[in-house]
Design a protein around this motif. Structure first.
Motif, PDB file in Angstrom:
ATOM      1  N   ILE A 191      55.140  59.901  41.399  1.00 33.20           N
ATOM      2  CA  ILE A 191      55.275  58.513  40.951  1.00 33.20           C
ATOM      3  C   ILE A 191      54.522  57.576  41.891  1.00 33.20           C
ATOM      4  N   PHE A 192      54.528  57.874  43.194  1.00 27.88           N
ATOM      5  CA  PHE A 192      53.785  57.053  44.155  1.00 27.88           C
ATOM      6  C   PHE A 192      52.291  57.047  43.820  1.00 27.88           C
ATOM      7  N   PHE A 193      51.736  58.226  43.536  1.00 27.30           N
ATOM      8  CA  PHE A 193      50.319  58.291  43.174  1.00 27.30           C
ATOM      9  C   PHE A 193      50.063  57.579  41.844  1.00 27.30           C
ATOM     10  N   ALA A 194      50.976  57.728  40.904  1.00 26.35           N
ATOM     11  CA  ALA A 194      50.829  57.038  39.623  1.00 26.35           C
ATOM     12  C   ALA A 194      50.831  55.525  39.818  1.00 26.35           C
ATOM     13  N   LEU A 195      51.639  55.061  40.748  1.00 25.55           N
ATOM     14  CA  LEU A 195      51.690  53.634  41.064  1.00 25.55           C
ATOM     15  C   LEU A 195      50.339  53.157  41.589  1.00 25.55           C
ATOM     16  N   ILE A 196      49.714  53.968  42.429  1.00 26.64           N
ATOM     17  CA  ILE A 196      48.395  53.623  42.969  1.00 26.64           C
ATOM     18  C   ILE A 196      47.360  53.556  41.839  1.00 26.64           C
ATOM     19  N   PHE A 197      47.377  54.556  40.950  1.00 25.96           N
ATOM     20  CA  PHE A 197      46.407  54.587  39.856  1.00 25.96           C
ATOM     21  C   PHE A 197      46.613  53.437  38.877  1.00 25.96           C
ATOM     22  N   THR A 198      47.859  53.031  38.701  1.00 27.18           N
ATOM     23  CA  THR A 198      48.185  52.008  37.707  1.00 27.18           C
ATOM     24  C   THR A 198      47.891  50.593  38.196  1.00 27.18           C
ATOM     25  N   THR A 199      47.965  50.373  39.500  1.00 29.31           N
ATOM     26  CA  THR A 199      47.846  49.020  40.059  1.00 29.31           C
ATOM     27  C   THR A 199      46.561  48.285  39.659  1.00 29.31           C
ATOM     28  N   PRO A 200      45.362  48.896  39.776  1.00 29.81           N
ATOM     29  CA  PRO A 200      44.144  48.158  39.373  1.00 29.81           C
ATOM     30  C   PRO A 200      44.156  47.734  37.908  1.00 29.81           C
ATOM     31  N   LEU A 201      44.635  48.623  37.018  1.00 31.55           N
ATOM     32  CA  LEU A 201      44.697  48.278  35.594  1.00 31.55           C
ATOM     33  C   LEU A 201      45.725  47.185  35.340  1.00 31.55           C
ATOM     34  N   MET A 202      46.817  47.212  36.090  1.00 36.34           N
ATOM     35  CA  MET A 202      47.838  46.178  35.934  1.00 36.34           C
ATOM     36  C   MET A 202      47.281  44.815  36.317  1.00 36.34           C
ATOM     37  N   ILE A 203      46.534  44.770  37.433  1.00 36.30           N
ATOM     38  CA  ILE A 203      45.933  43.506  37.878  1.00 36.30           C
ATOM     39  C   ILE A 203      44.936  43.000  36.839  1.00 36.30           C
ATOM     40  N   TRP A 204      44.104  43.912  36.322  1.00 33.51           N
ATOM     41  CA  TRP A 204      43.128  43.523  35.286  1.00 33.51           C
ATOM     42  C   TRP A 204      43.836  43.018  34.036  1.00 33.51           C
ATOM     43  N   GLU A 205      44.918  43.690  33.641  1.00 36.90           N
ATOM     44  CA  GLU A 205      45.636  43.294  32.430  1.00 36.90           C
ATOM     45  C   GLU A 205      46.237  41.901  32.579  1.00 36.90           C
ATOM     46  N   LEU A 206      46.807  41.615  33.735  1.00 40.29           N
ATOM     47  CA  LEU A 206      47.410  40.301  33.959  1.00 40.29           C
ATOM     48  C   LEU A 206      46.353  39.197  33.982  1.00 40.29           C
ATOM     49  N   GLN A 207      45.153  39.529  34.441  1.00 44.67           N
ATOM     50  CA  GLN A 207      44.069  38.534  34.451  1.00 44.67           C
ATOM     51  C   GLN A 207      43.490  38.313  33.063  1.00 44.67           C
ATOM     52  N   ALA A 208      43.515  39.386  32.238  1.00 44.74           N
ATOM     53  CA  ALA A 208      42.908  39.303  30.906  1.00 44.74           C
ATOM     54  C   ALA A 208      43.873  38.786  29.849  1.00 44.74           C
ATOM     55  N   ASN A 209      45.167  38.816  30.152  1.00 51.17           N
ATOM     56  CA  ASN A 209      46.165  38.395  29.165  1.00 51.17           C
ATOM     57  C   ASN A 209      47.057  37.323  29.750  1.00 51.17           C
TER      58      ASN A 209
END
Length: 303
Positions: A191-209
């Motif tokens: 889950i820790f590694f998944a959190l790392i992989f997900t963070t950049p997409l989460m930041i992009w999603e919040l900026q785009a939406n």
């Protein structure tokens, strides 16, 4: 047999929790974008599991198994293919389709798990496994039915297929990891590694939406449920169950999801349950029972 029964209980509980997750996810996704919701699930789950892991290690005076570069790569792979790719596909697919379609398509996961277990873990593809998967599949079709228009949700449906395939692959590699680490370690660090992989997409999603911050209590409760129960709790139970059983047999417990989902729809949403629910449920339970009590002829050896 005792370990197998305990594994069956863990897998049943995990699948049952996920059975009720679609309704909660569909509601929360109306307010929170899918990747951001996945990130929130993981940050909550990781903090909780990491704290529990450290408490357990402190009480047992153990620092956990020593990990080399290959071990960390295995945990990162589990986090990437399963908790990042699969769960993200599941949330996006559910967002682009509906809960009913999601339940139907992801029910194909056990079939993929048996295939992967055969080639990766060298588990035997026995007659009882074949009969069990057929009975359980028939049960799912009876419970859910085919009264959906996949064409209207084509993109979402394809993404959900990807979620089914990658979750099956995750489950097989969790079995590999169980020979090296405890279920708690595997779940926490993956889950820790998944959190790392997900963070950049989460930041992009919040900026785009544009996200409207809504303080409605039900949304907060929904996020907490997804993080604590559906992620930390259910992921650990699933990994623990796979540690105690063959991956091919354990895969069949995934079929409890549509049963629980339909039952909760009846209990909470006052949806109608007809005789097909009980007939299909009987097929699923029969298939799982046959697989659970078959003789263990697993030929898998840790590499």
């Amino acid at each position: 047999m005792k370990n197998r029964l305990l594994g069956a209980i863990c897998l049943s509980l995990a699948a049952s929790i996920w059975g009720g997750m679609y309704v909660v996810s569909k509601y929360v996704l109306d307010f929170i974008p899918p990747i951001t919701l996945v990130w929130l699930r993981y940050i909550i789950a990781f903090v909780l599991l990491f704290a529990i892991l450290k408490i357990v290690q402190f009480k047992t005076k153990s620092g956990g198994a020593k990990k080399g570069s290959r071990d960390w790569l295995l945990l990162a792979w589990i986090g990437f293919i399963g908790y990042f790719v699969s769960i993200t596909c599941q949330f996006i697919g559910t967002k682009l389709s509906d809960a009913h379609t999601g339940a139907l398509i992801t029910s194909a996961t056990p079939a993929f798990m048996i295939v992967f277990a055969r080639f990766i873990l060298k588990e035997e593809f026995t007659l009882k496994k074949t009969i069990s998967i057929l009975l359980a599949t028939i049960g799912v079709i009876i419970v859910i039915g085919w009264d959906i228009d996949l064409g209207s949700y084509f993109v979402g449906s394809m993404i959900l297929v990807g979620a089914a395939v990658t979750w099956a692959l995750l489950s097989v590699y969790v079995k590999v990891a169980s020979k090296r680490f405890s279920s708690l370690e595997t779940t926490t660090y993956a889950i820790f590694f998944a959190l790392i992989f997900t963070t950049p997409l989460m930041i992009w999603e919040l900026q785009a939406n544009q996200v409207t911050y809504n303080q409605e209590p039900l949304i907060l409760l929904g996020v907490l449920y997804l993080g604590v129960v559906s992620t930390a709790g259910a992921f650990f139970l699933w990994n623990k169950g796979l540690e105690l059983m063959d991956a091919g047999i354990g895969s069949l417990f995934f079929f409890f999801q549509p049963i629980v989902g339909a039952f909760l729809g009846w209990l909470l949403l006052h949806e109608h349950l007809d005789r097909t629910f009980f007939i299909g449920g009987l097929f699923i339970i029969t298939g799982v029972t046959i697989a659970t009590f078959q003789k263990n002829r697993n030929t898998y050896k840790s590499s």
